[in-house]
Design a protein around this motif. Structure first.
Motif, PDB file in Angstrom:
ATOM      1  N   LEU A 273      76.241 114.360  22.900  1.00 25.30           N
ATOM      2  CA  LEU A 273      74.911 114.457  23.497  1.00 25.30           C
ATOM      3  C   LEU A 273      74.254 113.085  23.573  1.00 25.30           C
ATOM      4  O   LEU A 273      73.630 112.738  24.586  1.00 25.30           O
ATOM      5  N   LEU A 274      74.404 112.287  22.517  1.00 25.53           N
ATOM      6  CA  LEU A 274      73.823 110.943  22.510  1.00 25.53           C
ATOM      7  C   LEU A 274      74.452 110.061  23.585  1.00 25.53           C
ATOM      8  O   LEU A 274      73.756 109.282  24.249  1.00 25.53           O
ATOM      9  N   LYS A 275      75.747 110.177  23.765  1.00 24.72           N
ATOM     10  CA  LYS A 275      76.417 109.381  24.795  1.00 24.72           C
ATOM     11  C   LYS A 275      75.878 109.722  26.174  1.00 24.72           C
ATOM     12  O   LYS A 275      75.682 108.826  27.011  1.00 24.72           O
ATOM     13  N   GLN A 276      75.617 111.013  26.423  1.00 28.53           N
ATOM     14  CA  GLN A 276      75.094 111.396  27.731  1.00 28.53           C
ATOM     15  C   GLN A 276      73.647 110.923  27.903  1.00 28.53           C
ATOM     16  O   GLN A 276      73.266 110.448  28.982  1.00 28.53           O
ATOM     17  N   PHE A 277      72.844 111.037  26.863  1.00 26.78           N
ATOM     18  CA  PHE A 277      71.478 110.520  26.947  1.00 26.78           C
ATOM     19  C   PHE A 277      71.479 109.024  27.228  1.00 26.78           C
ATOM     20  O   PHE A 277      70.617 108.510  27.946  1.00 26.78           O
ATOM     21  N   SER A 278      72.442 108.312  26.656  1.00 24.46           N
ATOM     22  CA  SER A 278      72.463 106.853  26.795  1.00 24.46           C
ATOM     23  C   SER A 278      72.636 106.412  28.246  1.00 24.46           C
ATOM     24  O   SER A 278      72.266 105.288  28.607  1.00 24.46           O
ATOM     25  N   VAL A 279      73.190 107.275  29.082  1.00 23.81           N
ATOM     26  CA  VAL A 279      73.378 106.952  30.500  1.00 23.81           C
ATOM     27  C   VAL A 279      72.041 106.661  31.175  1.00 23.81           C
ATOM     28  O   VAL A 279      71.968 105.866  32.115  1.00 23.81           O
ATOM     29  N   TYR A 280      70.981 107.285  30.672  1.00 24.94           N
ATOM     30  CA  TYR A 280      69.680 107.207  31.332  1.00 24.94           C
ATOM     31  C   TYR A 280      68.747 106.162  30.699  1.00 24.94           C
ATOM     32  O   TYR A 280      67.625 105.983  31.173  1.00 24.94           O
ATOM     33  N   LEU A 281      69.186 105.484  29.659  1.00 21.03           N
ATOM     34  CA  LEU A 281      68.303 104.573  28.935  1.00 21.03           C
ATOM     35  C   LEU A 281      68.050 103.291  29.710  1.00 21.03           C
ATOM     36  O   LEU A 281      68.975 102.703  30.283  1.00 21.03           O
ATOM     37  N   GLU A 282      66.803 102.840  29.710  1.00 21.30           N
ATOM     38  CA  GLU A 282      66.499 101.520  30.236  1.00 21.30           C
ATOM     39  C   GLU A 282      67.119 100.453  29.333  1.00 21.30           C
ATOM     40  O   GLU A 282      67.373 100.691  28.146  1.00 21.30           O
ATOM     41  N   GLU A 283      67.317  99.289  29.896  1.00 21.17           N
ATOM     42  CA  GLU A 283      67.926  98.195  29.148  1.00 21.17           C
ATOM     43  C   GLU A 283      67.128  97.883  27.884  1.00 21.17           C
ATOM     44  O   GLU A 283      65.902  97.821  27.911  1.00 21.17           O
ATOM     45  N   GLY A 284      67.847  97.734  26.789  1.00 22.37           N
ATOM     46  CA  GLY A 284      67.217  97.402  25.521  1.00 22.37           C
ATOM     47  C   GLY A 284      67.002  98.589  24.603  1.00 22.37           C
ATOM     48  O   GLY A 284      66.752  98.411  23.405  1.00 22.37           O
ATOM     49  N   LEU A 285      67.110  99.810  25.135  1.00 23.35           N
ATOM     50  CA  LEU A 285      66.860 100.993  24.309  1.00 23.35           C
ATOM     51  C   LEU A 285      68.109 101.510  23.610  1.00 23.35           C
ATOM     52  O   LEU A 285      68.011 102.190  22.590  1.00 23.35           O
ATOM     53  N   GLU A 286      69.289 101.199  24.147  1.00 30.67           N
ATOM     54  CA  GLU A 286      70.509 101.774  23.586  1.00 30.67           C
ATOM     55  C   GLU A 286      70.714 101.371  22.131  1.00 30.67           C
ATOM     56  O   GLU A 286      71.246 102.148  21.328  1.00 30.67           O
ATOM     57  N   ALA A 287      70.273 100.174  21.770  1.00 35.22           N
ATOM     58  CA  ALA A 287      70.442  99.715  20.392  1.00 35.22           C
ATOM     59  C   ALA A 287      69.638 100.560  19.409  1.00 35.22           C
ATOM     60  O   ALA A 287      69.899 100.529  18.199  1.00 35.22           O
ATOM     61  N   ARG A 288      68.682 101.320  19.915  1.00 34.89           N
ATOM     62  CA  ARG A 288      67.843 102.134  19.038  1.00 34.89           C
ATOM     63  C   ARG A 288      68.403 103.530  18.820  1.00 34.89           C
ATOM     64  O   ARG A 288      67.860 104.303  18.031  1.00 34.89           O
ATOM     65  N   LEU A 289      69.480 103.866  19.522  1.00 32.28           N
ATOM     66  CA  LEU A 289      70.114 105.165  19.306  1.00 32.28           C
ATOM     67  C   LEU A 289      70.888 105.143  17.986  1.00 32.28           C
ATOM     68  O   LEU A 289      71.542 104.153  17.671  1.00 32.28           O
ATOM     69  N   PRO A 290      70.855 106.223  17.212  1.00 33.76           N
ATOM     70  CA  PRO A 290      71.696 106.284  16.008  1.00 33.76           C
ATOM     71  C   PRO A 290      73.161 106.233  16.415  1.00 33.76           C
ATOM     72  O   PRO A 290      73.576 106.894  17.371  1.00 33.76           O
ATOM     73  N   SER A 291      73.938 105.448  15.704  1.00 31.44           N
ATOM     74  CA  SER A 291      75.319 105.199  16.125  1.00 31.44           C
ATOM     75  C   SER A 291      76.365 105.581  15.088  1.00 31.44           C
ATOM     76  O   SER A 291      77.552 105.402  15.318  1.00 31.44           O
ATOM     77  N   SER A 292      75.956 106.081  13.943  1.00 30.49           N
ATOM     78  CA  SER A 292      76.929 106.440  12.909  1.00 30.49           C
ATOM     79  C   SER A 292      76.585 107.798  12.310  1.00 30.49           C
ATOM     80  O   SER A 292      75.423 108.218  12.289  1.00 30.49           O
ATOM     81  N   ASP A 293      77.629 108.454  11.837  1.00 32.20           N
ATOM     82  CA  ASP A 293      77.494 109.771  11.214  1.00 32.20           C
ATOM     83  C   ASP A 293      76.562 109.683  10.005  1.00 32.20           C
ATOM     84  O   ASP A 293      76.688 108.738   9.227  1.00 32.20           O
ATOM     85  N   PRO A 294      75.576 110.551   9.844  1.00 28.92           N
ATOM     86  CA  PRO A 294      75.374 111.839  10.520  1.00 28.92           C
ATOM     87  C   PRO A 294      74.454 111.779  11.746  1.00 28.92           C
ATOM     88  O   PRO A 294      74.024 112.836  12.219  1.00 28.92           O
TER      89      PRO A 294
END
Length: 325
Positions: A273-294
């Motif tokens: 789900l996070l990977k799909q949301f990331s498609v729509y992120l403006e530049e600079g926001l992807e680094a703010r997505l949680p990237s590790s379990d959990p």
């Protein structure tokens, strides 16, 4: 109540620990003359400011902002994008005030309480800068105006939610889809319901497994707006293991539907789900997505702010936990 009047020579934000936490919003609207914002007058201090107030026990900053706006000016609408937090010295020490944008539509009523607020004034951003008594209040105004210029002010929320804490998998002997919330999870679900009311999603998409459904039901049942509830098998762990692209498609549909929405699923499904949301992120926001379990704690959520008009894009992102007792 301590005065909000700044003390001369205030330290830069972060130099001293915050001892007073508060939250509020900048109400805004568009008319023929462009962007207007709403200032309030507080008779106790004889000043012009934004509606705001101190955090109560048992609430998040988002809930505080929403409640204070209702109490001070009778405005009961969802929060929008986050704005810069201000810091200044009061008698008790360093105070932080967290702000959000708040869109006021044609049918929304403004009713000052007559006690803390005795007058309100709609004005342009330029006039607001002249009237604001606390100069630190200009910073969130500047940000609000900048977001308006780039078409990122009028937004709707799309919310990704991990279900509340469930009973341990290892001790559960019945069907996995029937596993219930733990006692802590039941309390979390109530807190999630209160928190979701800040954004008022009208569309709820959830895995039909019980721990997910029980996480969103407190919001659905308490909501004062009509909710469309959809159960999606594609968001279950078992279906996701076989066809993860189907879970991703549920995210795409959130953007396509054009409604304030929440999607609730399980920890193993979150990366997809996070990977799909990331498609729509403006530049600079992807680094703010949680990237590790959990990725998200039980009951925690991500709020993706999407402009109402224009192609689908995420212009702001917030990661929020409900109040945890």
């Amino acid at each position: 109540m301590m005065s909000d009047t700044p003390v001369e020579g205030r330290p830069a934000a972060g130099e001293n620990p915050v001892v007073v936490r508060a939250a509020g919003a900048i109400p805004w609207r568009h008319n023929a003359g462009g962007l207007e914002v709403l200032l309030i007058h507080r008779p106790r201090y004889d000043d012009w400011s934004w509606p705001k107030g101190k955090l109560d026990n048992g609430e998040t900053l988002h809930e505080c902002a929403s409640r204070e706006i209702r109490e001070e000016i009778g405005l009961d609408v969802p929060l929008g994008i986050p704005l810069p937090t201000t810091h200044y010295e009061v008698v008790a020490g360093l105070k932080s005030v967290h702000y959000w944008a708040m869109h006021v539509g044609p049918g929304d009523r403004i009713m000052p309480d007559g006690d803390e607020v005795d007058a309100v004034h709609w004005c342009s951003a330029e006039e607001a800068r002249l009237l604001l008594s606390n100069r630190s209040d200009v910073e969130p105004l500047d940000a609000l105006e900048e977001e308006d210029v780039r078409g990122a002010l009028d937004t709707r929320p799309l919310i990704l939610l991990r279900h509340a804490k469930a009973k341990p998998r290892g001790s559960w002997t019945k069907a996995e889809g029937d596993r219930t919330l733990a006692a802590t999870g039941v309390r979390q679900a109530q807190a999630v319901g209160r928190l979701l009311s800040v954004w008022r999603p009208t569309r709820v998409v959830t895995s039909p497994w019980r721990r997910c459904v029980d996480t969103v039901l407190p919001y659905v049942r308490a909501s004062r707006v009509k909710i469309k509830l959809k159960l999606s098998e594609d968001l279950t762990e078992h279906r996701h293991d076989r066809r993860p692209h189907k879970a991703a498609a549920d995210v795409v549909r959130l953007f396509d539907k054009g409604k304030p929405s929440v999607i609730c699923s399980h920890r193993p499904v979150l990366p997809t789900l996070l990977k799909q949301f990331s498609v729509y992120l403006e530049e600079g926001l992807e680094a703010r997505l949680p990237s590790s379990d959990p990725y998200l704690a039980p009951g925690e959520l991500l709020v993706f702010h999407v402009p109402v008009a224009g192609p689908p894009r995420v212009v702001a992102l917030e990661q929020v936990r409900p109040f945890d007792d």
